[in-house]
Design an enzyme around this catalytic site. Structure first.
Site, PDB file in Angstrom:
ATOM      1  N   ASP A   9       0.868  -1.181   0.000  1.00 51.33           N
ATOM      2  CA  ASP A   9       0.000   0.000   0.000  1.00 51.33           C
ATOM      3  C   ASP A   9       0.903   1.229   0.000  1.00 51.33           C
ATOM      4  OD1 ASP A   9      -2.380   1.578   0.361  1.00 51.33           O
ATOM      5  OD2 ASP A   9      -1.828   1.810   2.457  1.00 51.33           O
ATOM      6  N   SER A  10       0.264   2.386  -0.228  1.00 50.33           N
ATOM      7  CA  SER A  10       1.013   3.637  -0.167  1.00 50.33           C
ATOM      8  C   SER A  10       1.515   3.936   1.246  1.00 50.33           C
ATOM      9  CB  SER A  10       0.110   4.784  -0.613  1.00 50.33           C
ATOM     10  OG  SER A  10      -1.068   4.785   0.179  1.00 50.33           O
ATOM     11  N   CYS A  72      -3.787  -1.224  -2.010  1.00 50.19           N
ATOM     12  CA  CYS A  72      -4.141   0.183  -2.221  1.00 50.19           C
ATOM     13  C   CYS A  72      -5.086   0.313  -3.426  1.00 50.19           C
ATOM     14  CB  CYS A  72      -2.842   0.942  -2.494  1.00 50.19           C
ATOM     15  SG  CYS A  72      -3.062   2.684  -2.817  1.00 50.19           S
ATOM     16  N   GLU A 153      -6.163   9.922   9.227  1.00 51.67           N
ATOM     17  CA  GLU A 153      -4.770   9.835   9.687  1.00 51.67           C
ATOM     18  C   GLU A 153      -4.488  10.790  10.841  1.00 51.67           C
ATOM     19  OE1 GLU A 153      -1.980   9.827   6.438  1.00 51.67           O
ATOM     20  OE2 GLU A 153      -2.511   7.729   6.066  1.00 51.67           O
ATOM     21  N   CYS A 185     -11.335   2.583  -0.508  1.00 53.09           N
ATOM     22  CA  CYS A 185     -10.057   3.140  -0.034  1.00 53.09           C
ATOM     23  C   CYS A 185      -9.670   2.410   1.253  1.00 53.09           C
ATOM     24  CB  CYS A 185     -10.233   4.633   0.242  1.00 53.09           C
ATOM     25  SG  CYS A 185      -8.763   5.411   0.922  1.00 53.09           S
ATOM     26  N   HIS A 187      -8.444   3.280   3.983  1.00 54.15           N
ATOM     27  CA  HIS A 187      -8.688   3.885   5.298  1.00 54.15           C
ATOM     28  C   HIS A 187     -10.136   3.830   5.767  1.00 54.15           C
ATOM     29  CE1 HIS A 187      -4.795   5.469   4.344  1.00 54.15           C
ATOM     30  NE2 HIS A 187      -4.746   6.292   5.369  1.00 54.15           N
TER      31      HIS A 187
HETATM   32  N1  DGL Z   1      -4.134   3.655   0.090  1.00 55.41           N
HETATM   33  C1  DGL Z   1      -4.836   4.685  -0.641  1.00 55.41           C
HETATM   34  C2  DGL Z   1      -6.055   4.071  -1.349  1.00 55.41           C
HETATM   35  O1  DGL Z   1      -6.567   3.037  -0.966  1.00 55.41           O
HETATM   36  C3  DGL Z   1      -5.254   5.824   0.268  1.00 55.41           C
HETATM   37  C4  DGL Z   1      -4.095   6.654   0.771  1.00 55.41           C
HETATM   38  C5  DGL Z   1      -3.327   7.350  -0.334  1.00 55.41           C
HETATM   39  O2  DGL Z   1      -3.900   8.218  -1.021  1.00 55.41           O
HETATM   40  O3  DGL Z   1      -2.168   7.017  -0.501  1.00 55.41           O
HETATM   41  O4  DGL Z   1      -6.504   4.612  -2.319  1.00 55.41           O
END
Ligand code: DGL
Length: 266
Positions: A9-10, A72, A153, A185, A187
């Site tokens: 993931d990011s 992600c 966050e 997403c 989060h």
């Molecule tokens: N992990 C990203 C997503 O699921 C969210 C956080 C980001 O923008 O890096 O799209």
């Protein structure tokens, strides 16, 4: 097969997906990579996300991962096809979008479904294209909700501030008349109950991480790749680290994790 599975993931949000995968597959060893040095991906171009994703796959392949799950949504939207071609036969690659498309195909034919996600995920139109192709009777509406990631966050979830922001987004007319809302997403599982409260349970709020974990488990079983037991503990690698990260990681994963720094470029 005793090789680990790779999940990336990011940043740390993908730990919601890793958590769901671990629950579905307790015997699998997870190598998680969070590209915290380069987050957020949600506001970046597809080309940049692709470049980071390739580097992350190199790390996961060097750790001998048998399968790679792109946790992600933004990277799944921007880089899945490229990553699949790049990894080739070295590992099985899965994204977090296709399992949701199959789920919608089974359950929501002829109905209106909404999605919230980052600018990258929504702007890519990947969900819209796949649904038009595979389940054309589903009417689909997507809304970019970029404030939700920084909000979560910064610890604003399940309180009055997050309630106002969620309310503002979900009352957008784009989402009028939906019968289900996909949380597109990493989060958003953390605000699922607030979203359910907003809709007073009139709309099905779909946590993609559960669907993805079930589909990943099925894929491992089908390919006869399942492990019989863990020989080593999970590893959680991040390309940047600050003192607050372990607390955030525990929040997303549901229990304590130890993070190790691993640069993407040496
Ligand atoms: N992990 C990203 C997503 O699921 C969210 C956080 C980001 O923008 O890096 O799209």
């Amino acid at each position: 097969m005793q090789q680990p599975i790779g999940i990336f993931d990011s940043g740390l949000g993908g730990l919601t997906v890793a958590n769901a995968v671990q629950k579905a597959l307790p015997q699998e060893r997870i190598i998680y990579f969070g590209d915290a040095a380069h987050l957020p991906y949600g506001d970046k171009s597809a080309a940049t996300i692709q470049a980071y994703s390739v580097k992350i796959c190199d790390v996961l392949l060097s750790k001998n991962c048998k399968a790679i799950l792109i946790a992600c949504n933004s990277a799944s939207a921007a880089a899945y096809e490229l990553i699949k071609a790049y990894v080739g036969s070295r590992a099985h690659v899965m994204n977090v979008i296709d399992p949701v498309i199959s789920f919608l195909f089974e359950k929501y034919q002829g109905r209106k479904v909404g999605l919230i996600g980052t600018k990258q995920t929504v702007g890519s139109n990947v969900y819209a294209h796949k649904l038009a192709d595979q389940a054309p009777s589903i009417s689909f509406a997507a809304l970019a909700t970029p404030l939700l990631v920084p909000m979560i966050e910064e610890g604003f979830h399940n309180n009055s501030i997050s309630e106002v922001i969620i309310h503002q987004y979900l009352s957008d007319e784009t989402l009028n008349g939906i019968e289900a809302l996909i949380l597109g997403c990493t989060h958003y599982p953390l605000i699922q109950s607030q979203i359910e409260d907003y809709y007073q349970h009139r709309v099905d709020v779909i946590d993609a991480s559960q669907i993805v974990a079930a589909s990943f488990a099925e894929m491992l079983a089908e390919k006869e790749l399942k492990s019989t037991g863990k020989s080593e503990p999970n590893a959680f690698l991040v390309s940047d680290i600050t003192p607050s990260f372990e607390r955030a990681a525990s929040l997303f994963f549901g229990h304590k994790v130890h993070l190790e720094k691993h640069m993407l470029w040496e």
